[in-house]
Design a protein around this motif. Structure first.
Motif, mmCIF file in Angstrom:
data_model
loop_
_atom_site.group_PDB
_atom_site.id
_atom_site.type_symbol
_atom_site.label_atom_id
_atom_site.label_comp_id
_atom_site.label_asym_id
_atom_site.label_seq_id
_atom_site.Cartn_x
_atom_site.Cartn_y
_atom_site.Cartn_z
ATOM 1 N N UNK A 1 0.809 -1.224 0.000
ATOM 2 C CA UNK A 1 0.000 0.000 0.000
ATOM 3 C C UNK A 1 0.839 1.271 0.000
ATOM 4 N N UNK A 2 2.106 1.145 0.329
ATOM 5 C CA UNK A 2 2.907 2.314 0.610
ATOM 6 C C UNK A 2 2.959 3.306 -0.548
ATOM 7 N N UNK A 3 2.885 4.593 -0.212
ATOM 8 C CA UNK A 3 3.051 5.715 -1.130
ATOM 9 C C UNK A 3 1.955 5.852 -2.181
ATOM 10 N N UNK A 4 0.773 5.289 -1.922
ATOM 11 C CA UNK A 4 -0.335 5.519 -2.854
ATOM 12 C C UNK A 4 -1.158 6.748 -2.460
ATOM 13 N N UNK A 5 -0.831 7.386 -1.341
ATOM 14 C CA UNK A 5 -1.615 8.533 -0.873
ATOM 15 C C UNK A 5 -1.800 9.609 -1.949
ATOM 16 N N UNK A 6 -0.767 9.997 -2.698
ATOM 17 C CA UNK A 6 -0.970 11.082 -3.661
ATOM 18 C C UNK A 6 -2.037 10.787 -4.715
ATOM 19 N N UNK B 1 7.344 -0.479 -3.438
ATOM 20 C CA UNK B 1 7.870 -1.303 -2.359
ATOM 21 C C UNK B 1 9.379 -1.128 -2.215
ATOM 22 N N UNK B 2 10.080 -1.042 -3.338
ATOM 23 C CA UNK B 2 11.527 -0.854 -3.292
ATOM 24 C C UNK B 2 11.877 0.499 -2.675
ATOM 25 N N UNK B 3 11.113 1.536 -2.994
ATOM 26 C CA UNK B 3 11.326 2.853 -2.409
ATOM 27 C C UNK B 3 11.215 2.784 -0.892
ATOM 28 N N UNK B 4 10.197 2.086 -0.406
ATOM 29 C CA UNK B 4 10.008 1.944 1.038
ATOM 30 C C UNK B 4 11.182 1.204 1.675
ATOM 31 N N UNK B 5 11.681 0.179 1.017
ATOM 32 C CA UNK B 5 12.820 -0.559 1.555
ATOM 33 C C UNK B 5 14.075 0.303 1.588
ATOM 34 N N UNK B 6 14.245 1.153 0.601
ATOM 35 C CA UNK B 6 15.381 2.071 0.596
ATOM 36 C C UNK B 6 15.321 3.024 1.783
ATOM 37 N N UNK B 7 14.112 3.510 2.093
ATOM 38 C CA UNK B 7 13.941 4.369 3.264
ATOM 39 C C UNK B 7 14.278 3.612 4.546
ATOM 40 N N UNK C 1 3.623 0.037 10.645
ATOM 41 C CA UNK C 1 2.304 -0.119 10.027
ATOM 42 C C UNK C 1 2.284 0.582 8.668
ATOM 43 N N UNK C 2 1.253 1.339 8.388
ATOM 44 C CA UNK C 2 1.083 1.952 7.070
ATOM 45 C C UNK C 2 1.940 3.204 6.915
ATOM 46 N N UNK C 3 2.296 3.488 5.662
ATOM 47 C CA UNK C 3 3.145 4.642 5.367
ATOM 48 C C UNK C 3 2.672 5.305 4.080
ATOM 49 N N UNK C 4 2.227 6.545 4.174
ATOM 50 C CA UNK C 4 1.775 7.356 3.040
ATOM 51 C C UNK C 4 0.740 6.614 2.191
ATOM 52 N N UNK C 5 -0.292 6.134 2.869
ATOM 53 C CA UNK C 5 -1.412 5.506 2.178
ATOM 54 C C UNK C 5 -2.703 5.947 2.865
ATOM 55 N N UNK C 6 -3.881 5.483 2.429
ATOM 56 C CA UNK C 6 -5.120 5.983 3.020
ATOM 57 C C UNK C 6 -5.287 5.703 4.514
ATOM 58 N N UNK C 7 -4.557 4.724 5.050
ATOM 59 C CA UNK C 7 -4.639 4.459 6.484
ATOM 60 C C UNK C 7 -3.782 5.421 7.299
ATOM 61 N N UNK C 8 -2.696 5.902 6.714
ATOM 62 C CA UNK C 8 -1.808 6.835 7.409
ATOM 63 C C UNK C 8 -1.018 7.602 6.354
#
Length: 448
Positions: A97-102, A134-140, A341-348
């Motif tokens: 789910x990560x980074x779908x917020x935008x 997902x790779x972006x999140x792992x880099x962070x 938990x969630x990161x930059x998605x509709x949950x957070x």
């Protein structure tokens, strides 16, 4: 932080001198560990151990008290009482789910809207979309100092095979830097359908963990027990979302404990969230904690996401924050971890897969600082044990020198300001801690 010496970029022997390590993050075999008296006393109440540490060929080869002088057998890097932590372990994330917020923002910040927005976004979840996010999140995560991470993957229907295949590719790509685990996330009702066996087979194929989201429903107990049987038949561990609401009638955590005891389940069982504990009666809470302790179940708290979502009503300050009963769980002898938990998605909509931020927010929301006690273990030693990593999350001779170095000298200094100048060592060598640029995602998710 003082400049990194050249010798710390190679695998030769060197010493980290005048360091402070959280007591709970030291290997129990180290017999001389005593906290610094002035800091252990009020008002600080911090259990930090003063030491010198030697690294050779990527391994910790010596660890001595700070009142002893290190031998002059190698270069030294004086950290001037700076904190040294083992690398973090993030035991509950949602990389799919990560980074779908935008592109899929939550219109009102509620849990119901978050579910709806994620389901709308499923149409985008191809391998070409999942992999870069997902790779972006792992880099962070890696740049911030995490060494192991467990993600939940939405696994309903045809989405499951796609997401698991992408995760497996990334697991192999990152295998020399991060230990990655995955959990199948579906509604618990799926375990009442014929598709549940196929799901369990998919998870077993990838060496994953079986799981599901548990909310009170008429056949909830039956479905939980079905998940246990499938896991037991295939030798899988279990990891559930439980009671992610402020309804005191939500008691999935208790039902999971009873199922584990009923089936004498020998695998690891982890439960995340457990928000409803925070609004239940003392009698309800004690009954559940007794069962959870007896069943040897671990609980993962997700303080940032739960505080963001729970008791949200437009124009009204939340009365309850939804963070589970952290001190009570710990006092009952139940393993407790904190996770992203969630990161930059509709949950957070925020977060950066930074476990120091998770620890900081967990301490503030849970009032875990008077004293700090063993809470540094909640992002290091405890989740490492939950993930089955015997060498992870603590420091000892003979272990890999996977460390996070801070200029801060106390936990108070650590949490008082962002630690953007931390230095991460992996196998004794300093990594590039540059965080990925959000522009890297522009081809996948428009950042506007």
């Amino acid at each position: 932080m003082t400049p990194t010496p050249d010798f710390a970029t190679v695998t030769d022997r060197y010493w980290l001198t005048h360091i402070r390590i959280p007591l709970g993050c030291l290997d129990p075999s180290i017999s001389w560990t005593l906290p610094i008296p002035d800091l252990a006393a009020p008002p600080w109440r911090e259990e930090l151990v003063a030491a010198h540490l030697a690294i050779e060929k990527g391994m910790i080869v010596d660890l001595i008290p700070a009142h002893h002088s290190p031998p002059m057998d190698a270069p030294t890097w004086d950290l001037r009482q700076g904190l040294v932590w083992p690398c973090f372990v993030d035991s509950h994330t949602h990389l799919d789910k990560t980074h779908i917020w935008p592109r899929q923002a939550n219109p009102d910040g509620t849990f119901a809207s978050a579910l709806a927005m994620v389901r709308q976004d499923y149409t985008h979840w191809t391998a070409a979309d999942l992999r870069p996010r997902m790779d972006f999140a792992l880099r962070c995560s890696y740049a911030h100092g995490t060494q192991a991470l467990r993600t939940h993957l939405d696994s309903l229907g045809p989405q499951g095979p796609t997401s698991w295949a992408v995760w497996n590719d990334l697991r192999q790509l990152w295998s020399d830097r991060l230990t990655l685990q995955a959990v199948a996330l579906v509604g618990i009702e799926v375990y009442g359908t014929p598709e549940a066996a196929d799901l369990a087979d998919l998870v077993a194929h990838y060496g994953g963990i079986l799981g599901g989201a548990i909310h009170n429903q008429p056949r909830m107990q039956e479905w939980i027990e079905a998940a246990f049987r499938l896991a037991q038949d295939r030798g899988l561990n279990l990891d559930f979302h439980v009671d992610e609401s402020l309804d005191p009638a939500e008691d999935g955590l208790r039902w999971v404990a009873e199922a584990k005891l009923k089936y004498d389940f020998q695998g690891q069982v982890t439960c995340g969230h457990a928000c409803s504990l925070s609004v239940q009666t003392e009698e309800q809470v004690q009954t559940t904690l007794d069962l959870v302790k007896q069943a040897d179940i671990a609980v993962v708290s997700l303080p940032m996401c739960n505080a963001y979502l729970q008791d949200r009503q437009t124009g009204r300050m939340p009365r309850y924050r939804g963070v589970t009963l952290l001190p009570e769980l710990a006092q009952a002898g139940i393993p407790v971890a904190l996770a992203s938990d969630n990161c930059r998605d509709p949950f957070f909509p925020y977060g950066d897969h930074d476990m120091l931020e998770v620890f900081s927010q967990g301490v503030r929301l849970g009032q875990l600082d008077a004293p700090f006690g063993q809470w540094p273990q909640a992002v290091t030693t405890t989740p490492a044990r939950l993930l089955g990593l015997p060498q992870g999350g603590h420091l000892g001779v003979g272990q890999s020198a996977d460390l996070v170095l801070f200029q801060a000298r106390t936990l108070n200094e650590l949490l008082a300001r962002p630690q953007g100048d931390r230095i991460v060592l992996r196998q004794g060598a300093v990594i590039d801690g540059t965080l990925p640029d959000y522009r890297d995602l522009d081809g996948v998710v428009s950042q506007r």
